[in-house]
Each structure stands twice: as C-alpha cells, then as structure tokens.
Design a protein around this motif. Sequence first.
Motif, PDB file in Angstrom:
ATOM      1  N   LEU A  76       0.825  -1.202   0.000  1.00 57.83           N
ATOM      2  CA  LEU A  76       0.000   0.000   0.000  1.00 57.83           C
ATOM      3  C   LEU A  76       0.858   1.251   0.000  1.00 57.83           C
ATOM      4  O   LEU A  76       1.946   1.272   0.589  1.00 57.83           O
ATOM      5  CB  LEU A  76      -0.900   0.022   1.238  1.00 57.83           C
ATOM      6  CG  LEU A  76      -1.907  -1.122   1.397  1.00 57.83           C
ATOM      7  CD1 LEU A  76      -2.571  -1.036   2.768  1.00 57.83           C
ATOM      8  CD2 LEU A  76      -2.946  -1.097   0.286  1.00 57.83           C
ATOM      9  N   CYS A  77       0.335   2.303  -0.644  1.00 61.74           N
ATOM     10  CA  CYS A  77       0.995   3.603  -0.526  1.00 61.74           C
ATOM     11  C   CYS A  77       0.766   4.110   0.895  1.00 61.74           C
ATOM     12  O   CYS A  77      -0.123   3.628   1.608  1.00 61.74           O
ATOM     13  CB  CYS A  77       0.436   4.568  -1.566  1.00 61.74           C
ATOM     14  SG  CYS A  77      -1.273   5.074  -1.278  1.00 61.74           S
ATOM     15  N   PRO A  78       1.550   5.069   1.357  1.00 60.89           N
ATOM     16  CA  PRO A  78       1.401   5.535   2.747  1.00 60.89           C
ATOM     17  C   PRO A  78      -0.010   5.987   3.092  1.00 60.89           C
ATOM     18  O   PRO A  78      -0.490   5.744   4.207  1.00 60.89           O
ATOM     19  CB  PRO A  78       2.410   6.689   2.826  1.00 60.89           C
ATOM     20  CG  PRO A  78       3.457   6.333   1.821  1.00 60.89           C
ATOM     21  CD  PRO A  78       2.719   5.686   0.695  1.00 60.89           C
ATOM     22  N   ASN A  79      -0.714   6.643   2.167  1.00 51.36           N
ATOM     23  CA  ASN A  79      -2.048   7.123   2.469  1.00 51.36           C
ATOM     24  C   ASN A  79      -3.027   5.969   2.655  1.00 51.36           C
ATOM     25  O   ASN A  79      -3.796   5.927   3.629  1.00 51.36           O
ATOM     26  CB  ASN A  79      -2.546   8.054   1.358  1.00 51.36           C
ATOM     27  CG  ASN A  79      -3.872   8.703   1.707  1.00 51.36           C
ATOM     28  OD1 ASN A  79      -3.976   9.410   2.699  1.00 51.36           O
ATOM     29  ND2 ASN A  79      -4.898   8.439   0.905  1.00 51.36           N
ATOM     30  N   CYS A  80      -3.019   5.012   1.716  1.00 53.96           N
ATOM     31  CA  CYS A  80      -3.929   3.863   1.838  1.00 53.96           C
ATOM     32  C   CYS A  80      -3.586   3.017   3.057  1.00 53.96           C
ATOM     33  O   CYS A  80      -4.472   2.429   3.690  1.00 53.96           O
ATOM     34  CB  CYS A  80      -3.884   3.024   0.561  1.00 53.96           C
ATOM     35  SG  CYS A  80      -4.652   3.818  -0.868  1.00 53.96           S
ATOM     36  N   HIS A  81      -2.302   2.951   3.402  1.00 57.91           N
ATOM     37  CA  HIS A  81      -1.906   2.221   4.600  1.00 57.91           C
ATOM     38  C   HIS A  81      -2.521   2.875   5.838  1.00 57.91           C
ATOM     39  O   HIS A  81      -3.009   2.184   6.748  1.00 57.91           O
ATOM     40  CB  HIS A  81      -0.377   2.194   4.712  1.00 57.91           C
ATOM     41  CG  HIS A  81       0.123   1.282   5.773  1.00 57.91           C
ATOM     42  ND1 HIS A  81       1.417   1.295   6.223  1.00 57.91           N
ATOM     43  CD2 HIS A  81      -0.504   0.328   6.507  1.00 57.91           C
ATOM     44  CE1 HIS A  81       1.578   0.387   7.167  1.00 57.91           C
ATOM     45  NE2 HIS A  81       0.428  -0.216   7.368  1.00 57.91           N
ATOM     46  N   ALA A  82      -2.517   4.201   5.869  1.00 60.85           N
ATOM     47  CA  ALA A  82      -3.102   4.903   7.009  1.00 60.85           C
ATOM     48  C   ALA A  82      -4.606   4.659   7.086  1.00 60.85           C
ATOM     49  O   ALA A  82      -5.157   4.459   8.180  1.00 60.85           O
ATOM     50  CB  ALA A  82      -2.811   6.407   6.897  1.00 60.85           C
ATOM     51  N   VAL A  83      -5.295   4.650   5.926  1.00 61.24           N
ATOM     52  CA  VAL A  83      -6.738   4.382   5.922  1.00 61.24           C
ATOM     53  C   VAL A  83      -7.004   2.967   6.414  1.00 61.24           C
ATOM     54  O   VAL A  83      -7.906   2.730   7.241  1.00 61.24           O
ATOM     55  CB  VAL A  83      -7.317   4.577   4.508  1.00 61.24           C
ATOM     56  CG1 VAL A  83      -8.787   4.153   4.468  1.00 61.24           C
ATOM     57  CG2 VAL A  83      -7.180   6.022   4.063  1.00 61.24           C
ATOM     58  N   LYS A  84      -6.227   2.010   5.932  1.00 60.44           N
ATOM     59  CA  LYS A  84      -6.420   0.613   6.330  1.00 60.44           C
ATOM     60  C   LYS A  84      -6.175   0.424   7.824  1.00 60.44           C
ATOM     61  O   LYS A  84      -6.804  -0.414   8.487  1.00 60.44           O
ATOM     62  CB  LYS A  84      -5.473  -0.277   5.512  1.00 60.44           C
ATOM     63  CG  LYS A  84      -5.533  -1.757   5.846  1.00 60.44           C
ATOM     64  CD  LYS A  84      -4.396  -2.144   6.785  1.00 60.44           C
ATOM     65  CE  LYS A  84      -4.467  -3.597   7.171  1.00 60.44           C
ATOM     66  NZ  LYS A  84      -3.483  -3.957   8.209  1.00 60.44           N
ATOM     67  N   THR A  85      -5.250   1.204   8.402  1.00 60.25           N
ATOM     68  CA  THR A  85      -4.879   1.030   9.806  1.00 60.25           C
ATOM     69  C   THR A  85      -5.810   1.773  10.761  1.00 60.25           C
ATOM     70  O   THR A  85      -6.235   1.223  11.787  1.00 60.25           O
ATOM     71  CB  THR A  85      -3.425   1.507  10.022  1.00 60.25           C
ATOM     72  OG1 THR A  85      -2.566   0.772   9.146  1.00 60.25           O
ATOM     73  CG2 THR A  85      -2.992   1.278  11.457  1.00 60.25           C
ATOM     74  N   ARG A  86      -6.155   3.015  10.421  1.00 60.75           N
ATOM     75  CA  ARG A  86      -6.915   3.810  11.389  1.00 60.75           C
ATOM     76  C   ARG A  86      -8.040   4.643  10.769  1.00 60.75           C
ATOM     77  O   ARG A  86      -8.625   5.499  11.440  1.00 60.75           O
ATOM     78  CB  ARG A  86      -5.971   4.719  12.167  1.00 60.75           C
ATOM     79  CG  ARG A  86      -5.150   5.661  11.312  1.00 60.75           C
ATOM     80  CD  ARG A  86      -4.175   6.459  12.183  1.00 60.75           C
ATOM     81  NE  ARG A  86      -3.413   7.432  11.415  1.00 60.75           N
ATOM     82  CZ  ARG A  86      -2.275   7.160  10.799  1.00 60.75           C
ATOM     83  NH1 ARG A  86      -1.767   5.931  10.848  1.00 60.75           N
ATOM     84  NH2 ARG A  86      -1.625   8.099  10.133  1.00 60.75           N
TER      85      ARG A  86
END
Length: 410
Positions: free
Chosen positions: A367-377
């Motif tokens: 995941l790109c950093p933004n999608c990773h953040a959405v997936k996490t929190r």
Amino acid sequence: MALADISRTDVLKAIEECDRLGRDAFLKAYGFRRARTYLLVHDGRHYDSKAIVGAAHGFLPGQRPLPPDAKGFSGGAEHAARLLGRLGFDVVAAEPATGETASDDLVRRLTHLKVNRAAGRPALYKPIVLLWAMGRALRGEPRLLPWPETEDALKTLLREHGLRGERERPDYPVASLHHDGLWELRGAGEPVPTAHGDARLKRWFAEHQPLGGLAGPAHEVLRTSTLTRLAVLDALLGTFFEDLDPGPLLADTGLDGIDPSESQERSGSGPEPWLLTAAEYERGCRLIEDQEARTHGLRRTGTTRRHLRSRTARLLVLSRSRGRCENPYCTGQPADVTDRDHPLLEVDHITELASGGRDHPSQMVALCPNCHAVKTRGRTRETLRDILLRVASERHNASGGTTPPEPPLP
C-alpha cells in the motif's frame, strides 16, 4: 561390510574404473543412481560418492562391491561422504535433483542443520558462521579466506553474539559445516577431523592453515539471488533465534539492511532485484509455507514479544505490486521514490498477526502511505480490509501462487 577397511588406493581404483566405463555405464554396472547429496571431486572431475565407495569395497581382498541397498550404507555425511573425507578426498554438495532448485536445496540444508543443543536450545556456532559468510557473499567479498583471517573474524562474532554460551572456537562450526558439504577447506592435504574432541581439532587447523569459505554453489546463489538470501535468513532466524534478538548480529554481519523494501543491491540497466518471475514467486511461496510449518505462532522474546515476520513474504508482495499500490480504490500515490529508486510502498498484513493473520503473500498487501493509514486507522478500514483480502488473494494466484495450506496450530 567393512567400510573402515577401504583405503585411498581402493577408491582410486574405483575412480579409474568409472573413467574407463563412463559415468552412466559405471552406475548401471553397480546398480546405483546419480548422487543426490554428495559428489567426490578428484582431478577436477566429479564422481557419485556412494557408487564409488560401493565399488571400492569390491577391491578389498575377499569382498564384493556393496549394493546401493546394503544395510547401514548410505551416501550421506555418516557413511560414504565421511569415509572419502577421511581418506583425503574432496567431497562437495551435489547439484539438486530434477525439480528442486539450488535455492530450495540450500534452504533445506540450512534449515536441517545438525547442531549441538544445550538446555533444549540449539547452539549458535553454525548459524553465526553462516550469517557471516552470507554477509560476505552479499558484499561481493572473496569466497575463500586464509584461516587466520577467518578465525579472527569469527572469534569476535562468537564472543559478542554467542548468547547461549558458545566458546571462541571457530574450528568447531567450520569443521562441522565442511562435513555437511556447506564449507570448503582447501590446501589441507589430509582429511579434516570431525567436530568432536578439543585439542586435536584445534591443532589440525593450526598446522594446516586451510583456505576456506562457503561452498561455491551456496556462495553463488546467496550472492546473486535476493529471494534465496531472504529465504535462508528467514530459515536461520526462525529456526535458531526464536527467543533471541538477532539485530546486533545482523548489523555486525552486514545483513541488517536487506529488507526488500530497501534492498542494498543495484542492478544497473536490468530489472530491480525485487521484481520476480512467476516461477520465482511460486518457489518463494513454497519456501515460506515450509518455514511457516515450523514457526507459525512463534514470537520473538525481548523487551516485548513480537511475531516472527518473513522477509521473503515482503519481497514477494513488493514484486507482485510492480511498484503500484494494491488498493483498487487508491486515489493516487506519491510519484517520488526512495534513494534506490524503489516505490514508496509499505507491505502490510491485512489481518494483523496478533489477530490470527498469516505471514503469507495471500494475506498481505503493498500500500501507498495514504492507503496504509486508511487501512490502519481510517473510518472505512473494515470495509477496505475486506476488499484488500480479496485483492491479495486474486493477485497472489495471478502471480504464480496457489491456495496455501493452513499452518499448524501453534
């Protein structure tokens, strides 16, 4: 059967007969197949170790050649290979059998190392030596070193990282790895003693000062294959360091920076080392599943308890992504790259390991950093996780993977 009575002269007679008949005719005459584990090297030529010993037995007075199925007779380290080494012959690892790659064979050999155990825990002599040799291969350093240089380097590592009471005796693991077919010792002129006893083994190295290093095939595949290097590292750490922090040792051996997201390699105009073929992807999954069968559910103990994580799995997911975020609804990812021209992607477990997720590419995603953040929190994270599980499974299968077997219960 009198293996101990076979002399160097008897073996040379068998080698001469093999040269006269040719390899295939010689094997057929004595009923043997091609060697799968060890080969005898003499005058630059390779011979099937078990077949040679079996034939040599027939040159003993009053004896017949040994058949391949003779009781107590194998071509492994305990019989034919050990005898040939004792007689002063060089014995090396055979090429892997058809259908088994050099990578698979090497990982299997390293995973099944025979080591001494203390208080139920495996000794770290051999793993430390192998990690040191892996670091040298990665940096492109010479494969073979004079014994004083090897001894000095390994004494330091054993002193600083022998966390289970290992002594500063590099001769023990080096001799043992030699008999395993994983370490070459050149220029000795006589057999290498087994890794037992004390004064005799130390005296042998002091007197012969052999040139030594990782066996040629193992060194080459560790030098050139990112996939193999990570699989071997996962196997060694998962098998021998399950309750230890290997970080300082990895730093001292130069292996702490080989995470696939920040590979140290550069490949010029060729493909990046993190881009794999479908065959490599499939092979990597097989290696992961074999390792997972031994380590699933294990945690690494330190100041905190952390799950063992596969570097190999990260490499496969990064390769599968081809540099693009795997969220099908990604609204855009950074156009920038790392200092090594790698994409700004983060490989993540869709279901966290602590919640029962698996350290397997079929359940991981780049995941790109933004999608990773959405997936996490993010507020929509649960919906996104369901989507990513489907996408990961589809991309895993399309990349050469298959539905993985469920790991054993921890």
